[in-house]
Design an enzyme around this catalytic site. Sequence first.
Site, PDB file in Angstrom:
ATOM      1  N   LYS A  53      56.325 -48.299 -60.352  1.00 45.28           N
ATOM      2  CA  LYS A  53      55.412 -49.392 -60.709  1.00 45.28           C
ATOM      3  C   LYS A  53      53.983 -49.094 -60.250  1.00 45.28           C
ATOM      4  CE  LYS A  53      59.169 -52.734 -60.777  1.00 45.28           C
ATOM      5  NZ  LYS A  53      59.931 -53.822 -60.148  1.00 45.28           N
ATOM      6  N   GLN A  97      59.831 -56.903 -54.638  1.00 46.08           N
ATOM      7  CA  GLN A  97      60.978 -56.199 -55.200  1.00 46.08           C
ATOM      8  C   GLN A  97      62.285 -56.816 -54.710  1.00 46.08           C
ATOM      9  OE1 GLN A  97      60.688 -53.861 -57.545  1.00 46.08           O
ATOM     10  NE2 GLN A  97      62.871 -53.513 -57.696  1.00 46.08           N
ATOM     11  N   ASP A 120      56.106 -61.099 -62.484  1.00 53.38           N
ATOM     12  CA  ASP A 120      57.530 -60.863 -62.765  1.00 53.38           C
ATOM     13  C   ASP A 120      58.095 -61.980 -63.647  1.00 53.38           C
ATOM     14  OD1 ASP A 120      58.942 -58.622 -61.917  1.00 53.38           O
ATOM     15  OD2 ASP A 120      59.083 -59.303 -59.837  1.00 53.38           O
TER      16      ASP A 120
HETATM   17  N1  GUN Z   1      64.792 -55.632 -59.014  1.00 53.33           N
HETATM   18  C1  GUN Z   1      65.344 -55.154 -60.148  1.00 53.33           C
HETATM   19  N2  GUN Z   1      64.555 -55.430 -61.205  1.00 53.33           N
HETATM   20  C2  GUN Z   1      63.489 -56.102 -60.726  1.00 53.33           C
HETATM   21  C3  GUN Z   1      62.319 -56.633 -61.334  1.00 53.33           C
HETATM   22  O1  GUN Z   1      62.101 -56.571 -62.536  1.00 53.33           O
HETATM   23  N3  GUN Z   1      61.447 -57.228 -60.496  1.00 53.33           N
HETATM   24  C4  GUN Z   1      61.671 -57.324 -59.165  1.00 53.33           C
HETATM   25  N4  GUN Z   1      60.760 -57.952 -58.418  1.00 53.33           N
HETATM   26  N5  GUN Z   1      62.731 -56.846 -58.565  1.00 53.33           N
HETATM   27  C5  GUN Z   1      63.638 -56.228 -59.356  1.00 53.33           C
END
Ligand code: GUN
Length: 281
Positions: A53, A97, A120
């Site tokens: 990311k 995350q 998100d």
């Molecule tokens: N863990 C797995 N996929 C995601 C996501 O799209 N966003 C976040 N914050 N955590 C995740």
Amino acid sequence: MTAQRIDGNALSQKLRAEVTSRTQVLKAKGITPGLAVILVGENPASQVYVRNKVKACQDSGLHSLLEKYAEDMTEKALLDRIESLNQDPSIHGILVQLPLPKHIDSQKVIEAISPHKDVDGFHIASAGALMTGMPGFWPCTPYGCMKMLENIGYDLKGKHAVVIGRSNIVGKPMAMMLLQKNATVTICHSATPDLKAMTLQADVIVAAVGKRNVLTADMVKPGAVVLDVGMNRNDEGKLCGDVDFDGVEKVASYITPVPGGVGPMTITMLLVNTLEAAERL
Ligand code: GUN
């Protein structure tokens, strides 16, 4: 019939180029879109995700801030950090995350993020906005799926879409987005007695369960569009989705591969959301 593959890498490249040019426009006005990524603990998969990311932000000219905290970080410390990021004008998006360590209440953490920075799309305000058709951030994975359908010029109006999986992150928001585009939507899940009877009626199938071979060729109507959100490993340790690709490819009209399908789109839509958070100011 052999299905056409929807190439998530190619579409991502195109969309990310647009993000880069829109970012340049903002930068000329003195605004650099900024994303804060918070990782608590040492989950190996999460470490890879956050690294990807942050790298995607850098590649598209966005500002990013990666903060890693020890597994024993207190919930209070995390909530305090989010509050200061909510106030930070250089940060337009905040991503914590998941999963978080067990002693931290994930929902409480998500609700602490300002809905204006919830890139998100996990905040209940974002979920409510999606459900009611109000402006807000859409969760990145289903949003990416919608972009893939848009890219092949698929008109959902009057079509039957079947979503397999009812998670808050993919299945439920996916169903809302399909509904917003005038599809008739069915959500199937682990308690659905006859999944095949449902999927055989579908013009569009989204598989988002997290289990291999949930969808096989005998379950797909010829010409259906199949989007595979799964990320699993097969017996040889190779990445695979929820769909039996080799079989379904022979029946569907379009299909997303794994890897190289929905996966790259998730991060792309995170960049889009972060950019739009900055543009909305
Ligand atoms: N863990 C797995 N996929 C995601 C996501 O799209 N966003 C976040 N914050 N955590 C995740």
